[in-house]
Design an enzyme around this catalytic site. Sequence first.
Site, PDB file in Angstrom:
ATOM      1  N   HIS A 123      16.918 -13.991  39.059  1.00 47.07           N
ATOM      2  CA  HIS A 123      16.635 -13.010  39.898  1.00 47.07           C
ATOM      3  C   HIS A 123      17.348 -13.309  41.346  1.00 47.07           C
ATOM      4  O   HIS A 123      16.798 -12.906  42.394  1.00 47.07           O
ATOM      5  CB  HIS A 123      15.327 -12.788  39.958  1.00 47.07           C
ATOM      6  CG  HIS A 123      14.691 -12.231  38.743  1.00 47.07           C
ATOM      7  ND1 HIS A 123      14.324 -13.004  37.670  1.00 47.07           N
ATOM      8  CD2 HIS A 123      14.482 -10.974  38.518  1.00 47.07           C
ATOM      9  CE1 HIS A 123      13.779 -12.287  36.802  1.00 47.07           C
ATOM     10  NE2 HIS A 123      13.800 -10.873  37.079  1.00 47.07           N
TER      11      HIS A 123
ATOM     12  N   GLU B 154      21.085  -1.709  30.630  1.00 45.99           N
ATOM     13  CA  GLU B 154      21.915  -1.427  31.602  1.00 45.99           C
ATOM     14  C   GLU B 154      23.102  -0.832  31.366  1.00 45.99           C
ATOM     15  O   GLU B 154      23.875  -0.007  32.178  1.00 45.99           O
ATOM     16  CB  GLU B 154      22.192  -2.884  32.189  1.00 45.99           C
ATOM     17  CG  GLU B 154      21.040  -3.214  33.295  1.00 45.99           C
ATOM     18  CD  GLU B 154      19.759  -3.847  32.383  1.00 45.99           C
ATOM     19  OE1 GLU B 154      18.762  -4.221  32.792  1.00 45.99           O
ATOM     20  OE2 GLU B 154      20.069  -4.328  31.074  1.00 45.99           O
TER      21      GLU B 154
END
Length: 325
Positions: free
Chosen positions: A130, A60
């Site tokens: 998540h 990321e």
Amino acid sequence: MAEMNLLQAINSALDTAMAANDKVVCFGEDVGVFGGVFRATSHLQEKYGRDRCFNTPLVEQGIIGFANGLAAQGAVPVAEIQFADYIFPAFDQIVNETAKFRYRSGNLFDVGGLSIRTPYGGGIAGGHYHSQSPEAYFAHTPGLRVVVPRNPHQAKGLLLAAIRTPDPVLFLEPKRLYRAAVGEVPDEDYELPLGEAEITREGTDITLLAWGAQMEVLDRAAELAEKEGIDCEIIDLRSILPWDVETVTESVLKTGRLVISHEAPLTGGFAAEIAATIQSRCFLYLESPIARVTGLDTPFPLTLEKEYLPDHLKVFEAIKATIDY
């Protein structure tokens, strides 16, 4: 107008933006042939080629660092972080590079063409890696815009505006609405204003404020309140940074009461910033303390997800307590 779910609306916005400007490029983990883990980028590589829609390594910080470099050279990158929970390795790039590029150069250069898309929030049994809602972390960062849509029409119009604004934008997509939210969306190109809240229901007794998936929760709570003779005004903030102080202030001056709801934990959540600002502007008009209905100050639980999330019943109880104060 076509009926679309929120995912299809986002895909339509990306397709529209890429067709209108060949400098727009989309990239992230599995966004190419696979179309992303939720399929938001389906068929874009097929239509625009591997040079404009492509996969990145699973890193990321590298995704956003690469996006910063592209944007600094005049491209219009739309970078995807697969889940907002995994945006934190890129936190340094976003906060110390993306947000400060223009300022540190004295406006000689910027990365204003950069948009970062990422799904956030709970409701899909994703557990603590998540399901997080990290908007408050980024709301503390001058130089960014933070935007959250609530339905398909909003998603397309706000994303197109985000891609085209001369500021870097973090675009948070409520993942539990990806397929659950369905509505009419124009096929043509359109934009919705950034930084402006929307009053979705007018009322006189109390103001309810939220963004993203919590808007549906407010609607259900307002229906319960209406049966008790309570007239709720509902505001979708839409933009977290900058947020529309004037619209919220005007509403609270009228109703004298405010309930704010978000999925993120209570402590340090963005509702605290809103409450502090509104009490300073509306102190003599408030009929009761500003209430916050939020997630809990715990890691996001898998088995107790329903207990963790602020739902319409919790909001309804806050409405009654605020009215009866």
